[in-house]
Design a protein around this motif. Structure first.
Motif, PDB file in Angstrom:
ATOM      1  N   ILE A  90       0.907  -1.374   0.089  1.00  0.00           N
ATOM      2  CA  ILE A  90      -0.085  -0.091  -0.005  1.00  0.00           C
ATOM      3  C   ILE A  90       0.783   1.351   0.150  1.00  0.00           C
ATOM      4  O   ILE A  90       0.678   2.295  -0.661  1.00  0.00           O
ATOM      5  N   GLU A  91       1.847   1.317   0.630  1.00  0.00           N
ATOM      6  CA  GLU A  91       2.989   2.501   0.745  1.00  0.00           C
ATOM      7  C   GLU A  91       3.361   2.953  -0.535  1.00  0.00           C
ATOM      8  O   GLU A  91       3.248   4.110  -1.159  1.00  0.00           O
ATOM      9  N   ASN A  92       3.778   1.733  -1.290  1.00  0.00           N
ATOM     10  CA  ASN A  92       4.440   2.074  -2.723  1.00  0.00           C
ATOM     11  C   ASN A  92       3.271   2.441  -3.724  1.00  0.00           C
ATOM     12  O   ASN A  92       3.376   3.349  -4.439  1.00  0.00           O
ATOM     13  N   ARG A  93       2.050   1.740  -3.577  1.00  0.00           N
ATOM     14  CA  ARG A  93       1.044   2.012  -4.600  1.00  0.00           C
ATOM     15  C   ARG A  93       0.469   3.466  -4.291  1.00  0.00           C
ATOM     16  O   ARG A  93       0.278   4.090  -5.315  1.00  0.00           O
ATOM     17  N   ASP A  94       0.357   3.921  -3.179  1.00  0.00           N
ATOM     18  CA  ASP A  94      -0.262   5.111  -2.551  1.00  0.00           C
ATOM     19  C   ASP A  94       0.855   6.172  -3.150  1.00  0.00           C
ATOM     20  O   ASP A  94       0.375   7.271  -3.706  1.00  0.00           O
ATOM     21  N   TYR A  95       2.073   6.024  -2.993  1.00  0.00           N
ATOM     22  CA  TYR A  95       3.206   7.069  -3.492  1.00  0.00           C
ATOM     23  C   TYR A  95       3.203   7.104  -5.061  1.00  0.00           C
ATOM     24  O   TYR A  95       2.785   8.331  -5.386  1.00  0.00           O
ATOM     25  N   LYS A  96       2.754   6.005  -5.837  1.00  0.00           N
ATOM     26  CA  LYS A  96       2.789   6.189  -7.129  1.00  0.00           C
ATOM     27  C   LYS A  96       1.392   6.679  -7.777  1.00  0.00           C
ATOM     28  O   LYS A  96       1.304   7.463  -8.727  1.00  0.00           O
ATOM     29  N   ILE A  97       0.260   6.434  -6.846  1.00  0.00           N
ATOM     30  CA  ILE A  97      -0.908   6.959  -7.138  1.00  0.00           C
ATOM     31  C   ILE A  97      -1.037   8.442  -6.879  1.00  0.00           C
ATOM     32  O   ILE A  97      -1.404   9.540  -7.819  1.00  0.00           O
ATOM     33  N   ARG A  98      -0.708   8.980  -5.749  1.00  0.00           N
ATOM     34  CA  ARG A  98      -0.340  10.508  -5.569  1.00  0.00           C
ATOM     35  C   ARG A  98       0.398  11.154  -6.444  1.00  0.00           C
ATOM     36  O   ARG A  98       0.139  12.188  -6.982  1.00  0.00           O
ATOM     37  N   LYS A  99       1.547  10.469  -7.061  1.00  0.00           N
ATOM     38  CA  LYS A  99       2.339  11.386  -8.052  1.00  0.00           C
ATOM     39  C   LYS A  99       1.784  11.433  -9.126  1.00  0.00           C
ATOM     40  O   LYS A  99       1.694  12.366  -9.881  1.00  0.00           O
ATOM     41  N   PHE A 100       0.855  10.278  -9.640  1.00  0.00           N
ATOM     42  CA  PHE A 100       0.064  10.332 -10.746  1.00  0.00           C
ATOM     43  C   PHE A 100      -0.998  11.298 -10.745  1.00  0.00           C
ATOM     44  O   PHE A 100      -1.181  12.147 -11.595  1.00  0.00           O
ATOM     45  N   ILE A 101      -1.700  11.673  -9.692  1.00  0.00           N
ATOM     46  CA  ILE A 101      -2.540  12.610  -9.433  1.00  0.00           C
ATOM     47  C   ILE A 101      -2.068  13.862  -9.720  1.00  0.00           C
ATOM     48  O   ILE A 101      -2.606  14.992 -10.324  1.00  0.00           O
ATOM     49  N   VAL A 102      -0.926  14.142  -8.931  1.00  0.00           N
ATOM     50  CA  VAL A 102      -0.212  15.600  -9.052  1.00  0.00           C
ATOM     51  C   VAL A 102       0.174  15.836 -10.602  1.00  0.00           C
ATOM     52  O   VAL A 102      -0.204  16.971 -10.894  1.00  0.00           O
ATOM     53  N   LYS A 103       0.593  14.785 -11.308  1.00  0.00           N
ATOM     54  CA  LYS A 103       1.217  15.142 -12.811  1.00  0.00           C
ATOM     55  C   LYS A 103      -0.292  15.220 -13.345  1.00  0.00           C
ATOM     56  O   LYS A 103      -0.439  16.340 -14.378  1.00  0.00           O
ATOM     57  N   GLU A 104      -1.238  14.555 -13.211  1.00  0.00           N
ATOM     58  CA  GLU A 104      -2.490  14.743 -14.270  1.00  0.00           C
ATOM     59  C   GLU A 104      -3.317  16.033 -13.718  1.00  0.00           C
ATOM     60  O   GLU A 104      -4.118  16.530 -14.740  1.00  0.00           O
TER      61      GLU A 104
END
Length: 178
Positions: free
Chosen positions: A91-105
């Motif tokens: 969950i930590e890694n997935r959450d990191y990737k998803i939040r990075k994706f949100i910021v980018k998008e």
């Protein structure tokens, strides 16, 4: 006809209000028994009206609401639960990737939503990233996930961010909802 609608039957037309049938009473008693999945990650209770399990997990100090599809043959636990367990393991890694994706998008959208100059000065990608939190997660029997993120700083005036993630982990997009 939708499954939710199919859960409602017109039995009273056949047996009448004042009559009873032991077979029907047994079925009702069985139907009223709660169906629960208990695991180290949490407890999930079947909501029969919607054919899904409901529960929550704690993550980063937040209560994350969880909905898991149940399967047609009522096998326990449903496949969606195994997908939840895999998600929670990383969950930590997935959450990191998803939040990075949100910021980018949604970076340009976030800048557009800022109302005052003071808020505009505070808005950085790091500030945006740190404001995001996972609030809700839904998992299908096929393994597809829908996640809803909120932002503590109300950058989007209380709207949630919907993220769709395929079984293979590929993120489909970030959309403002609500």
């Amino acid at each position: 006809m939708a499954e939710v609608v199919n859960n409602c039957y017109r039995l009273l037309e056949y047996i009448g209000d004042s009559q009873s049938d032991s077979r029907l009473e047994e079925l009702i008693a069985e139907y009223l028994k709660p169906v629960v999945i208990k695991d180290l990650i949490g407890e999930f209770i079947l909501n029969r009206a919607y054919s899904w399990f409901e529960g929550s997990i704690d993550f980063n100090g937040n209560k994350v609401s969880i909905m898991l599809d149940s399967n047609k043959n009522e096998k326990l636990p449903p496949k969606s639960f195994s997908y939840l367990k895999k998600f929670v393991e990383d969950i930590e890694n997935r959450d990191y990737k998803i939040r990075k994706f949100i910021v980018k998008e949604l970076w340009e959208t976030a800048k557009d939503w800022i109302e005052s100059e003071r808020e505009a000065d505070d808005l950085t990608e790091e500030y945006f990233y740190n404001s995001l939190y996972l609030g809700e997660l839904s998992i299908s029997e096929a393994g597809d996930m829908t996640l809803y993120y909120g932002d503590k700083e109300d950058i989007f005036a209380g709207h949630a961010i919907e993220i769709n993630v395929r079984k293979n982990g590929e993120i489909d997009g970030a959309t403002l909802v609500g």
